[in-house]
Design a protein around this motif. Structure first.
Motif, PDB file in Angstrom:
ATOM      1  N   UNK A 126       0.799  -1.224   0.000  1.00  0.00           N
ATOM      2  CA  UNK A 126       0.000   0.000   0.000  1.00  0.00           C
ATOM      3  C   UNK A 126       0.835   1.279   0.000  1.00  0.00           C
ATOM      4  N   UNK A 127       2.126   1.166   0.101  1.00  0.00           N
ATOM      5  CA  UNK A 127       2.967   2.345   0.158  1.00  0.00           C
ATOM      6  C   UNK A 127       3.171   2.817   1.587  1.00  0.00           C
ATOM      7  N   UNK A 128       4.208   3.601   1.796  1.00  0.00           N
ATOM      8  CA  UNK A 128       4.570   4.022   3.140  1.00  0.00           C
ATOM      9  C   UNK A 128       3.546   4.978   3.733  1.00  0.00           C
ATOM     10  N   UNK A 129       3.159   5.993   2.968  1.00  0.00           N
ATOM     11  CA  UNK A 129       2.287   7.028   3.534  1.00  0.00           C
ATOM     12  C   UNK A 129       0.932   6.466   3.949  1.00  0.00           C
ATOM     13  N   UNK A 130       0.319   5.668   3.110  1.00  0.00           N
ATOM     14  CA  UNK A 130      -0.984   5.108   3.449  1.00  0.00           C
ATOM     15  C   UNK A 130      -0.878   4.186   4.662  1.00  0.00           C
ATOM     16  N   UNK A 131       0.199   3.427   4.726  1.00  0.00           N
ATOM     17  CA  UNK A 131       0.379   2.516   5.858  1.00  0.00           C
ATOM     18  C   UNK A 131       0.556   3.278   7.160  1.00  0.00           C
ATOM     19  N   UNK A 132       1.431   4.284   7.145  1.00  0.00           N
ATOM     20  CA  UNK A 132       1.696   5.061   8.352  1.00  0.00           C
ATOM     21  C   UNK A 132       0.418   5.726   8.858  1.00  0.00           C
ATOM     22  N   UNK A 133      -0.430   6.140   7.948  1.00  0.00           N
ATOM     23  CA  UNK A 133      -1.699   6.759   8.336  1.00  0.00           C
ATOM     24  C   UNK A 133      -2.541   5.801   9.183  1.00  0.00           C
ATOM     25  N   UNK A 134      -2.392   4.515   8.950  1.00  0.00           N
ATOM     26  CA  UNK A 134      -3.278   3.534   9.584  1.00  0.00           C
ATOM     27  C   UNK A 134      -2.664   2.792  10.764  1.00  0.00           C
ATOM     28  N   UNK A 135      -1.362   2.934  10.984  1.00  0.00           N
ATOM     29  CA  UNK A 135      -0.725   2.218  12.092  1.00  0.00           C
ATOM     30  C   UNK A 135      -0.990   2.920  13.417  1.00  0.00           C
ATOM     31  N   UNK A 136      -1.147   2.141  14.468  1.00  0.00           N
ATOM     32  CA  UNK A 136      -1.298   2.658  15.823  1.00  0.00           C
ATOM     33  C   UNK A 136      -0.255   1.971  16.705  1.00  0.00           C
ATOM     34  N   UNK A 137       0.668   2.746  17.216  1.00  0.00           N
ATOM     35  CA  UNK A 137       1.699   2.152  18.054  1.00  0.00           C
ATOM     36  C   UNK A 137       2.861   3.091  18.284  1.00  0.00           C
ATOM     37  N   UNK A 138       3.870   2.563  18.942  1.00  0.00           N
ATOM     38  CA  UNK A 138       5.059   3.322  19.333  1.00  0.00           C
ATOM     39  C   UNK A 138       6.229   2.814  18.492  1.00  0.00           C
ATOM     40  N   UNK A 139       6.759   3.654  17.595  1.00  0.00           N
ATOM     41  CA  UNK A 139       7.756   3.112  16.676  1.00  0.00           C
ATOM     42  C   UNK A 139       8.620   4.204  16.046  1.00  0.00           C
ATOM     43  N   UNK A 140       9.738   3.748  15.478  1.00  0.00           N
ATOM     44  CA  UNK A 140      10.560   4.523  14.548  1.00  0.00           C
ATOM     45  C   UNK A 140      11.034   3.532  13.491  1.00  0.00           C
ATOM     46  N   UNK A 141      11.277   4.005  12.279  1.00  0.00           N
ATOM     47  CA  UNK A 141      11.683   3.065  11.234  1.00  0.00           C
ATOM     48  C   UNK A 141      12.542   3.755  10.182  1.00  0.00           C
ATOM     49  N   UNK A 142      13.270   2.922   9.430  1.00  0.00           N
ATOM     50  CA  UNK A 142      13.955   3.317   8.199  1.00  0.00           C
ATOM     51  C   UNK A 142      13.581   2.272   7.158  1.00  0.00           C
ATOM     52  N   UNK A 143      13.160   2.729   5.970  1.00  0.00           N
ATOM     53  CA  UNK A 143      12.704   1.808   4.927  1.00  0.00           C
ATOM     54  C   UNK A 143      13.337   2.196   3.599  1.00  0.00           C
ATOM     55  N   UNK A 144      13.987   1.225   2.965  1.00  0.00           N
ATOM     56  CA  UNK A 144      14.641   1.435   1.672  1.00  0.00           C
ATOM     57  C   UNK A 144      13.799   0.809   0.565  1.00  0.00           C
ATOM     58  N   UNK A 145      13.327   1.669  -0.335  1.00  0.00           N
ATOM     59  CA  UNK A 145      12.561   1.245  -1.507  1.00  0.00           C
ATOM     60  C   UNK A 145      13.536   1.176  -2.678  1.00  0.00           C
ATOM     61  N   UNK A 146      13.958  -0.043  -2.981  1.00  0.00           N
ATOM     62  CA  UNK A 146      15.034  -0.198  -3.974  1.00  0.00           C
ATOM     63  C   UNK A 146      14.590   0.216  -5.372  1.00  0.00           C
ATOM     64  N   UNK A 147      13.382  -0.134  -5.777  1.00  0.00           N
ATOM     65  CA  UNK A 147      12.928   0.165  -7.135  1.00  0.00           C
ATOM     66  C   UNK A 147      12.955   1.658  -7.420  1.00  0.00           C
ATOM     67  N   UNK A 148      12.587   2.456  -6.436  1.00  0.00           N
ATOM     68  CA  UNK A 148      12.551   3.905  -6.613  1.00  0.00           C
ATOM     69  C   UNK A 148      13.776   4.609  -6.044  1.00  0.00           C
ATOM     70  N   UNK A 149      14.698   3.814  -5.488  1.00  0.00           N
ATOM     71  CA  UNK A 149      15.928   4.339  -4.896  1.00  0.00           C
ATOM     72  C   UNK A 149      15.634   5.501  -3.931  1.00  0.00           C
ATOM     73  N   UNK A 150      14.727   5.211  -3.016  1.00  0.00           N
ATOM     74  CA  UNK A 150      14.370   6.195  -1.995  1.00  0.00           C
ATOM     75  C   UNK A 150      14.485   5.560  -0.611  1.00  0.00           C
ATOM     76  N   UNK A 151      14.740   6.410   0.378  1.00  0.00           N
ATOM     77  CA  UNK A 151      14.747   5.995   1.776  1.00  0.00           C
ATOM     78  C   UNK A 151      13.668   6.789   2.509  1.00  0.00           C
ATOM     79  N   UNK A 152      12.831   6.076   3.257  1.00  0.00           N
ATOM     80  CA  UNK A 152      11.793   6.691   4.081  1.00  0.00           C
ATOM     81  C   UNK A 152      12.164   6.512   5.544  1.00  0.00           C
ATOM     82  N   UNK A 153      11.818   7.481   6.378  1.00  0.00           N
ATOM     83  CA  UNK A 153      12.045   7.315   7.815  1.00  0.00           C
ATOM     84  C   UNK A 153      11.074   8.201   8.587  1.00  0.00           C
ATOM     85  N   UNK A 154      10.825   7.814   9.821  1.00  0.00           N
ATOM     86  CA  UNK A 154       9.927   8.592  10.683  1.00  0.00           C
ATOM     87  C   UNK A 154       9.941   8.019  12.090  1.00  0.00           C
TER      88      UNK A 154
END
Length: 550
Positions: A126-154
């Motif tokens: 579903x993609x990072x943004x849509x997923x983050x919108x729906x998660x409930x919890x205490x977290x931090x993450x780093x995510x590497x999307x190889x196809x788009x050569x992008x790194x997400x974090x929050x």
């Protein structure tokens, strides 16, 4: 709880990476996650070298090795935290994430699936943004999307887990759960802002995108799962009993989520950071009643310091209050016949031991640098370690005195952080109310809640997790925050007949309802003063809390 380190270096030969400092960071991350440590290194054309180093404190079966790499897409996830629910458009994925009380088999406690694997699945589908919108919890993450050569974090939208970023060196970019331990190099490390999702295009290292959380639902950004604080003082249509009932049920569910999110049979202990104040005593009440019929142990961790400047030994205000509140809990109607065992653990820290760990605490709490931050961090550091003596025990309806050396095996630490910011527990809230009434109170509360990620949460996570412990915050549960922000202000501060201001009014109402009468009357005392970790050196009395060490 896990440790995260990510670095991308465009020109490896010219990198400013210091192998000694990198090793110190890795060692600190291993303290956070002692069950597993692993590295993945990738070299991408036109990008450079990517290094992912993760450690794992395994809380849910099965142990999931991190960094987690998907088989088909070779995307990589580093995830630190707990997901308690999935809401909104993806709510079907929250089914069986945690077991309900009715589903528990005797003493079995635990969730239905591993949340790190779930997050990876949702990111990819579903993609990072849509997923983050729906998660409930205490977290931090780093995510590497190889196809788009992008790194997400929050960090999560409240900022309950630590994550730091360093983008000061051209051609390099780093993220970490802990800062550099080099006093010069770490000046470029700053805390990732809570309340935003970030993305970096690796093909253009200076192209960073920030997607903020907002209360506006008509936006392409992320929408908070709660609204801004209500300025309503009184509700003419709903009685006091309505708010008291809602407070009780929503907080109980928040504690339950944080108690049931564990599976390993060996983890039969829970622990609560326990000063004896009303916030932690109310949480302890819920903890006991939720685990009432389970043969488990709950450790009440109470820390006290030998302070040469103030004297008085270990009979600190929080020690005396902690014993009193522990005894009151043992007699409360909902707790008296509990099957679980309760231990009051006195953690006494001699002055020389506090001095021995001083440098380490200052390193871990960075980028916080003030004297006050150190006093608070020091108390959390030793309380989280959980090494002391059991002096009071409650088991099978009997309260007994003991003198038994003890080290809590619990990996979960329940914390009462957030109650003061939501229910007006600080003296400045009373001062604001006195100065400008409920509107000014609302402004003060909004300010304090909005800066929790920067003032408290990152610091507490770094020092507490050093011992392989995971802090969980029931008062900062998204549903509880939503209820609390919408709650009329008169349930936060109310003036009595003597024109004194009673903060945390609704929490006190609940304490009285369940028989915690003495706890209901306790006023706020900061941990650094209650445990006497503030200004421990002789002659330090004139130092201001805002003064810095470095």
């Amino acid at each position: 709880m896990c440790g995260i380190f990510f670095r991308v270096v465009r020109d490896v030969e010219d990198s400013t990476c210091d192998k000694v400092q990198l090793q110190r960071i890795r060692d600190a991350l291993r303290c956070r996650g002692p069950d597993c440590a692993n590295t993945i290194t990738i070299e991408l054309n036109n990008v450079g070298k990517l290094t992912f180093f993760s450690t794992v404190l395994s809380m849910r079966d099965p142990l999931t090795v991190q960094p987690l790499q998907s088989v088909d897409t070779t995307n990589i996830l580093q995830f630190n935290g707990e997901i308690y629910d999935v809401a909104g458009d993806l709510k079907e994925y929250g089914n069986n994430l945690l077991l309900d009380e009715a589903e528990l088999d005797n003493d079995q406690i635990g969730p239905g699936r591993n949340d790190t694997s779930l997050v990876m699945h949702l990111f990819e589908r579903f993609g990072v943004q849509m997923t983050i919108q729906c998660l409930r919890g205490e977290y931090a993450f780093v995510y590497f999307d190889r196809a788009n050569q992008t790194v997400w974090w929050a960090r999560d939208c409240i900022g309950r887990r630590s994550l730091l970023v360093n983008s000061s060196v051209p051609g390099e970019f780093s993220l970490s759960s802990v800062p550099s331990f080099d006093h010069e190099k770490r000046k470029n490390w700053v805390e990732v802002k809570g309340g935003s999702l970030f993305k970096l295009d690796l093909s253009q290292m200076n192209l960073e995108t920030e997607i903020p959380w907002t209360v506006d639902e008509n936006t392409s950004n992320l929408t908070y799962p709660y609204s801004t604080i209500s300025h309503t003082a009184f509700d003419e249509y709903k009685p006091e009993q309505f708010y008291l009932s809602e407070f009780e049920s929503i907080l109980r569910e928040a504690v339950q989520r944080r108690v049931l999110a564990i599976t390993h049979a060996a983890h039969s202990n829970y622990a609560i950071l326990f000063s004896g104040g009303i916030d932690c005593t109310v949480l302890a009440y819920h903890l006991i009643t939720i685990l009432h019929d389970h043969s488990l142990t709950i450790d009440f961790l109470n820390v006290a310091f030998e302070n040469p400047r103030t004297g008085g030994g270990y009979n600190t205000p929080d020690r005396l209050l902690g014993r009193r509140s522990f005894e009151e809990l043992s007699k409360a109607p909902g707790c008296v016949n509990a099957k679980c065992k309760l231990n009051f653990v006195e953690i006494n820290i001699p002055f020389h031991e506090a001095q021995e760990y001083k440098a380490q605490v200052i390193d871990l709490m960075y980028p916080k640098q003030s004297v006050m931050d150190y006093s608070i961090a020091l108390a959390f550091f030793f309380a989280a370690r959980g090494v002391g003596h059991i002096t009071l025990s409650f088991e099978s309806g009997q309260l007994s005195q003991k003198a038994e050396e003890y080290s809590t095996p619990s990996r979960i630490l329940i914390s009462g952080l957030g109650a003061d910011e939501l229910y007006a527990g600080y003296s400045r809230h009373s001062a604001g109310f006195r100065r400008g009434g409920y509107d000014t109170l609302a402004e003060e509360l909004a300010l304090d809640f909005g800066r929790l990620h920067e003032r408290n949460l990152g610091r507490d996570d770094r020092v507490g997790a050093n011992w392989g412990k995971e802090l969980r915050y029931p008062f900062l549960d998204e549903d509880f925050v939503k209820f609390s922000l919408e709650c009329p202000l008169s349930y936060k501060i109310r003036a009595d007949f003597e024109s004194e201001f009673i903060g945390k009014y609704l929490i006190r109402l609940f304490a009285r309802k369940v028989g915690l009468y003495r706890a209901a009357e306790e006023s706020k005392r900061a941990i650094q003063f209650g445990a006497r970790s503030a200004k421990m050196d002789i002659g330090s009395g004139k130092i201001k809390g805002t003064d810095t060490f470095l």
